[in-house]
Design an enzyme around this catalytic site. Structure first.
Site, PDB file in Angstrom:
ATOM      1  N   GLU A  12      32.330  57.162  50.065  1.00  0.00           N
ATOM      2  CA  GLU A  12      33.694  56.741  49.747  1.00  0.00           C
ATOM      3  C   GLU A  12      34.385  57.769  48.842  1.00  0.00           C
ATOM      4  O   GLU A  12      35.545  58.109  49.035  1.00  0.00           O
ATOM      5  CB  GLU A  12      33.672  55.363  49.049  1.00  0.00           C
ATOM      6  N   SER A  37      40.805  46.159  50.324  1.00  0.00           N
ATOM      7  CA  SER A  37      41.872  46.867  51.049  1.00  0.00           C
ATOM      8  C   SER A  37      41.908  46.427  52.504  1.00  0.00           C
ATOM      9  O   SER A  37      40.892  46.460  53.198  1.00  0.00           O
ATOM     10  CB  SER A  37      41.650  48.379  50.988  1.00  0.00           C
ATOM     11  N   GLU A  60      36.792  57.107  34.405  1.00  0.00           N
ATOM     12  CA  GLU A  60      35.826  56.998  33.289  1.00  0.00           C
ATOM     13  C   GLU A  60      34.413  56.793  33.852  1.00  0.00           C
ATOM     14  O   GLU A  60      33.441  57.380  33.356  1.00  0.00           O
ATOM     15  CB  GLU A  60      36.189  55.830  32.360  1.00  0.00           C
TER      16      GLU A  60
HETATM   17  C1  LIG Z   1      44.047  51.227  45.608  1.00  0.00           C
HETATM   18  C2  LIG Z   1      42.769  50.468  45.383  1.00  0.00           C
HETATM   19  C3  LIG Z   1      42.013  50.073  46.470  1.00  0.00           C
HETATM   20  C4  LIG Z   1      40.819  49.339  46.268  1.00  0.00           C
HETATM   21  N1  LIG Z   1      40.123  48.927  47.377  1.00  0.00           N
HETATM   22  C5  LIG Z   1      38.983  48.203  47.198  1.00  0.00           C
HETATM   23  C6  LIG Z   1      38.283  47.716  48.353  1.00  0.00           C
HETATM   24  O1  LIG Z   1      38.666  47.922  49.499  1.00  0.00           O
HETATM   25  N2  LIG Z   1      37.165  46.986  48.136  1.00  0.00           N
HETATM   26  C7  LIG Z   1      36.684  46.723  46.886  1.00  0.00           C
HETATM   27  O2  LIG Z   1      35.645  46.085  46.774  1.00  0.00           O
HETATM   28  N3  LIG Z   1      37.353  47.148  45.768  1.00  0.00           N
HETATM   29  C8  LIG Z   1      38.497  47.886  45.907  1.00  0.00           C
HETATM   30  N4  LIG Z   1      39.193  48.322  44.798  1.00  0.00           N
HETATM   31  C9  LIG Z   1      38.736  47.910  43.456  1.00  0.00           C
HETATM   32  C10 LIG Z   1      38.152  49.039  42.610  1.00  0.00           C
HETATM   33  O3  LIG Z   1      36.879  49.415  43.079  1.00  0.00           O
HETATM   34  C11 LIG Z   1      38.105  48.514  41.150  1.00  0.00           C
HETATM   35  O4  LIG Z   1      39.451  48.301  40.744  1.00  0.00           O
HETATM   36  C12 LIG Z   1      37.453  49.532  40.228  1.00  0.00           C
HETATM   37  O5  LIG Z   1      36.084  49.642  40.488  1.00  0.00           O
HETATM   38  C13 LIG Z   1      37.656  49.155  38.724  1.00  0.00           C
HETATM   39  O6  LIG Z   1      37.285  47.837  38.479  1.00  0.00           O
HETATM   40  P1  LIG Z   1      38.257  46.830  37.700  1.00  0.00           P
HETATM   41  O7  LIG Z   1      39.606  46.891  38.385  1.00  0.00           O
HETATM   42  O8  LIG Z   1      37.592  45.519  37.636  1.00  0.00           O
HETATM   43  O9  LIG Z   1      38.456  47.453  36.248  1.00  0.00           O
HETATM   44  P2  LIG Z   1      37.463  47.298  35.007  1.00  0.00           P
HETATM   45  O10 LIG Z   1      36.071  47.518  35.461  1.00  0.00           O
HETATM   46  O11 LIG Z   1      37.764  46.009  34.322  1.00  0.00           O
HETATM   47  O12 LIG Z   1      37.880  48.509  34.096  1.00  0.00           O
HETATM   48  C14 LIG Z   1      39.001  48.447  33.181  1.00  0.00           C
HETATM   49  C15 LIG Z   1      39.033  49.742  32.377  1.00  0.00           C
HETATM   50  O13 LIG Z   1      37.849  49.865  31.584  1.00  0.00           O
HETATM   51  C16 LIG Z   1      37.203  51.110  31.818  1.00  0.00           C
HETATM   52  N5  LIG Z   1      35.741  50.961  31.771  1.00  0.00           N
HETATM   53  C17 LIG Z   1      35.003  49.944  32.276  1.00  0.00           C
HETATM   54  N6  LIG Z   1      33.681  50.156  32.069  1.00  0.00           N
HETATM   55  C18 LIG Z   1      33.579  51.343  31.423  1.00  0.00           C
HETATM   56  C19 LIG Z   1      32.474  52.117  30.947  1.00  0.00           C
HETATM   57  N7  LIG Z   1      31.207  51.711  31.106  1.00  0.00           N
HETATM   58  N8  LIG Z   1      32.729  53.312  30.337  1.00  0.00           N
HETATM   59  C20 LIG Z   1      34.013  53.749  30.173  1.00  0.00           C
HETATM   60  N9  LIG Z   1      35.108  53.041  30.599  1.00  0.00           N
HETATM   61  C21 LIG Z   1      34.894  51.869  31.232  1.00  0.00           C
HETATM   62  C22 LIG Z   1      37.647  51.496  33.231  1.00  0.00           C
HETATM   63  O14 LIG Z   1      37.552  52.905  33.431  1.00  0.00           O
HETATM   64  C23 LIG Z   1      39.072  50.998  33.256  1.00  0.00           C
HETATM   65  O15 LIG Z   1      39.938  51.935  32.675  1.00  0.00           O
HETATM   66  C24 LIG Z   1      40.368  49.036  44.958  1.00  0.00           C
HETATM   67  C25 LIG Z   1      41.141  49.446  43.849  1.00  0.00           C
HETATM   68  C26 LIG Z   1      42.339  50.142  44.056  1.00  0.00           C
HETATM   69  C27 LIG Z   1      43.155  50.555  42.871  1.00  0.00           C
END
Ligand SMILES: Cc1cc2nc3c(=O)[nH]c(=O)nc-3n(C[C@H](O)[C@H](O)[C@H](O)COP(=O)(O)OP(=O)(O)OC[C@H]3O[C@@H](n4cnc5c(N)ncnc54)[C@H](O)[C@@H]3O)c2cc1C
Length: 396
Positions: free
Chosen positions: A249, A166, A381
């Site tokens: 956070e 972000s 989740e």
């Molecule tokens: C508005 C916004 C701002 C953000 N800002 C930052 C930032 O400043 N810095 C930064 O580093 N990141 C940032 N993020 C990233 C955010 O931390 C990640 O998007 C988040 O941790 C999910 O990771 P992913 O997108 O890789 O999804 P994935 O990990 O690929 O997950 C996909 C789906 O699978 C589910 N899932 C995965 N593992 C499991 C499990 N073990 N049990 C049950 N369900 C599971 C998840 O709940 C999700 O529905 C931001 C995200 C958003 C939306």
């Protein structure tokens, strides 16, 4: 108590004397306040002045120790300050990841030199911070991150890619997680390090979202040299620091999005403009019921967060229970945005052009933005997993 009452009187007097008249009653939407940093612009000069006077007093970070530029207030005094600011309808003078995430984490885990270097600049809004945790393929499973840091003399040479960072393009420094031992168990080879975004080899590319804005970036790191003294806590023990920061956070996200905080207009204000009333009641019984439910949930959430804040022992950082606030606060905000869509009807579905005013267009974008609430800071989740394991102690 007498001292606290005296403090209240003096605080009110000070606020009346020093808060610029132009910020009184100014309700800021999320993202509209002062975020500070070298690239900050201040379209509202009153807000800029407000930041300066509050920073001078240390009241942008009222509870931080005064030797690091903070206000040095007790928890009770800080609460009085918040109450007096609310009574005078004064906005927060400064927002950002410095105040809410890296600052509290440095207070707990930073070396003395790191606290002295970074905390006063956060208090004064001079440096804006971003968070380099997520990587392509390492979001929920954050500990699998691959950005590599190799020690060469007094520097780490960093290569890799962060994503969803972000406001990386507007930030001056990044706190991030890097892999320093690729052979250790995944949580044990990670280090928490601070990086100047102006370092050669750092490139932040904005990503455009469905809401039309570009609040976050892909951040590419190519042979970036970061001084080894910027490691926070210990090499290969960054996972401990990372988890502590995530607790801060999640509290920040819950309070920023839950309880309708900082919203210019209440649900009832919107309803008065868009739906029929029978006397002083919303005519549509099902909409009325949803509005009442939201108002009750919102009040209950606000009282619960206030109580948790009061109950927390002074200086005790938040623990895994922050996941409960995060999940509830963000779901509450999503309910609020959906309720607003039901109230404003077709007027909330505009993207651009005549027929929609500025507030209506913002409504559409805010609703789309709220979809990210249950993802950022760890998905819902993942919060449920943390609550099950670390709060309730349920078996894997
Ligand atoms: C508005 C916004 C701002 C953000 N800002 C930052 C930032 O400043 N810095 C930064 O580093 N990141 C940032 N993020 C990233 C955010 O931390 C990640 O998007 C988040 O941790 C999910 O990771 P992913 O997108 O890789 O999804 P994935 O990990 O690929 O997950 C996909 C789906 O699978 C589910 N899932 C995965 N593992 C499991 C499990 N073990 N049990 C049950 N369900 C599971 C998840 O709940 C999700 O529905 C931001 C995200 C958003 C939306």
């Amino acid at each position: 108590m007498a001292d606290l009452e005296q403090f209240r009187v003096e605080t009110r007097k000070w606020l009346l004397a020093y808060a610029p008249a132009g910020v009184r009653g100014l309700m800021l939407a999320l993202g509209e306040g002062n975020w500070g940093g070298r690239k900050a612009t201040y379209p509202n000069p009153h807000l800029k002045r407000w930041l300066e006077v509050m920073a001078e007093q240390g009241w942008t970070a009222p509870e931080w120790p005064s030797q690091y530029g903070g206000g040095g207030l007790s928890k009770e005094e800080a609460k009085v300050l918040r109450q007096e600011m609310a009574a005078l309808k004064l906005p927060e003078p400064l927002s950002g990841f410095g105040l809410t995430m890296i600052g509290p984490t440095l207070l707990e885990y930073g070396a003395e030199e790191q606290k002295r270097e970074h905390l006063p600049k956060i208090v004064r809004g001079e440096i804006r911070w971003c968070q380099g945790y997520s990587e392509p393929g390492s979001g929920s499973d954050l500990a699998s991150l691959q950005t590599r840091a190799v020690l060469q003399g007094d520097y780490y040479v960093i290569n890799g890619q962060k994503i969803w960072t972000s406001y990386a393009n507007l930030s001056d420094w990044m706190f991030m997680l890097v892999r320093t031992d690729p052979n250790a168990k995944k949580q044990e080879g990670i280090t928490f390090i601070l990086m100047d975004m102006a370092s050669p080899g750092v490139e932040a590319r904005p990503i455009k979202l469905i809401s039309g804005s570009s609040p976050f970036c892909e951040t590419f790191l190519t042979d970036v040299m970061v001084p080894a003294k910027n490691v926070v806590f210990k090499v290969n023990q960054g996972w401990t620091v990372a988890k502590a920061l995530l607790n801060h956070e999640r509290i920040m996200i819950a309070s920023a999005f839950g309880s309708g905080a900082g919203k210019r207009r209440t649900i009832r204000d919107w309803a008065h403009e868009y739906v029929d009333f029978a006397g002083d009641r919303v005519a549509d019984a099902s909409l009325r019921q949803r509005m009442a439910q939201y108002e009750m949930d919102n009040l209950a959430f606000k009282l619960t967060t206030d109580r948790a804040r009061d109950a927390a022992k002074a200086g005790r950082p938040p623990g895994p229970e922050s996941s409960m606030f995060k999940i509830y606060g963000t779901e509450l905000n999503q309910h609020r945005q959906e309720l607003l869509l039901s109230i404003a009807g077709p007027q909330s579905l505009g993207w651009e052009g005549p027929g929609f005013d500025e507030r209506e267009l913002t409504l559409t974008r805010d609703w789309l933005r709220s979809r990210g609430n249950s993802i950022e800071g760890g998905t819902s989740e993942i919060q449920l997993n943390i609550i099950a394991k670390r709060v309730l102690g349920l078996p894997d």
